[in-house]
Write an enzyme that holds these catalytic residues in place. Sequence first.
Site, mmCIF file in Angstrom:
data_model
loop_
_atom_site.group_PDB
_atom_site.id
_atom_site.type_symbol
_atom_site.label_atom_id
_atom_site.label_comp_id
_atom_site.label_asym_id
_atom_site.label_seq_id
_atom_site.Cartn_x
_atom_site.Cartn_y
_atom_site.Cartn_z
ATOM 1 N N SER A 1 -6.188 1.325 3.019
ATOM 2 C CA SER A 1 -4.839 1.361 2.455
ATOM 3 C C SER A 1 -4.923 1.767 0.991
ATOM 4 O O SER A 1 -5.924 2.357 0.572
ATOM 5 C CB SER A 1 -4.174 -0.003 2.634
ATOM 6 O OG SER A 1 -2.800 0.068 2.368
ATOM 7 N N ASN A 2 -3.921 1.483 0.204
ATOM 8 C CA ASN A 2 -3.948 1.846 -1.218
ATOM 9 C C ASN A 2 -3.130 0.842 -2.022
ATOM 10 O O ASN A 2 -2.553 -0.092 -1.480
ATOM 11 C CB ASN A 2 -3.438 3.284 -1.407
ATOM 12 C CG ASN A 2 -2.029 3.446 -0.876
ATOM 13 O OD1 ASN A 2 -1.086 2.858 -1.392
ATOM 14 N ND2 ASN A 2 -1.884 4.216 0.198
ATOM 15 N N GLU A 3 -3.059 1.071 -3.314
ATOM 16 C CA GLU A 3 -2.501 0.127 -4.294
ATOM 17 C C GLU A 3 -0.983 0.096 -4.358
ATOM 18 O O GLU A 3 -0.418 -0.635 -5.162
ATOM 19 C CB GLU A 3 -2.991 0.520 -5.694
ATOM 20 C CG GLU A 3 -4.414 0.147 -5.998
ATOM 21 C CD GLU A 3 -4.559 -1.348 -6.246
ATOM 22 O OE1 GLU A 3 -3.617 -1.949 -6.779
ATOM 23 O OE2 GLU A 3 -5.595 -1.893 -5.881
#
Length: 217
Positions: free
Chosen positions: A29-31
């Site tokens: 996933s990401n921030e």
Amino acid sequence: MTAARASRLRVVVTAGPTREYVDPVRYISNESSGRMGFEIAAEAARRGHRVTLSTGPVVLETPPGVSRVDVVSARDMLAALRRAFRSADVLYMSAAVADWRPARRLSGKWRKKDSGGETARIDLVKNPDILASVARAKGSRVVVGFALETGNGERRAKAKLRRKNLDYVVLNDASALNARRTTVTILGRDGSRKSLKGRPKRDVARVLVDLAAARQG
Ligand code: CTP
């Protein structure tokens, strides 16, 4: 009365990250916090537009008057968006969609011993480009994409605007992720260019909702 108030638009917003599972408990996933998209949805609803918000996993409250559709993966988001886009007037694609997903999702937990030695690898396959795929036949809908670039990204953002058939692209950088303020340059297909520096995301949302409402008339 402004043009924005004069017509009640059907606004679709995407927000947040997507999650691409490796096994039942691990994912790529990401921030992204989802804040930018939630601010756009909230602002559009305050103006009386009908708003659908398709969001990946985030910890934000649904803004008043917004209809929320929770999704997990990029493929879930594509399916949800295809349905919502049909009847939309405007799309804001602020989700940070994972470009890649694991080629296989293991049904049981991935154990250290499964990989044997000191290194392991995950094979990835490309996710669909949701924005490009829905905007291809967008007709008169106003479509606003985002471009997260590092370094001087203006040229790349303009290329995305054309390649993905957008009306506007909102250029930002990695400092926008998981932050309350952001610096953006909004580039229009019509050659327009507007820069907003270190502004609360709510202010940026106001400008973006104004832009699309003005385009729709
Ligand atoms: N986007 C999308 N589907 C993807 C990847 C991105 O719909 N699989 C959308 C994003 O929501 C954003 C826009 O496309 O509105 C640009 O995303 P960005 O990650 O900056 O660009 P990419 O197309 O992924 O290109 P690159 O990784 O080469 O920068």
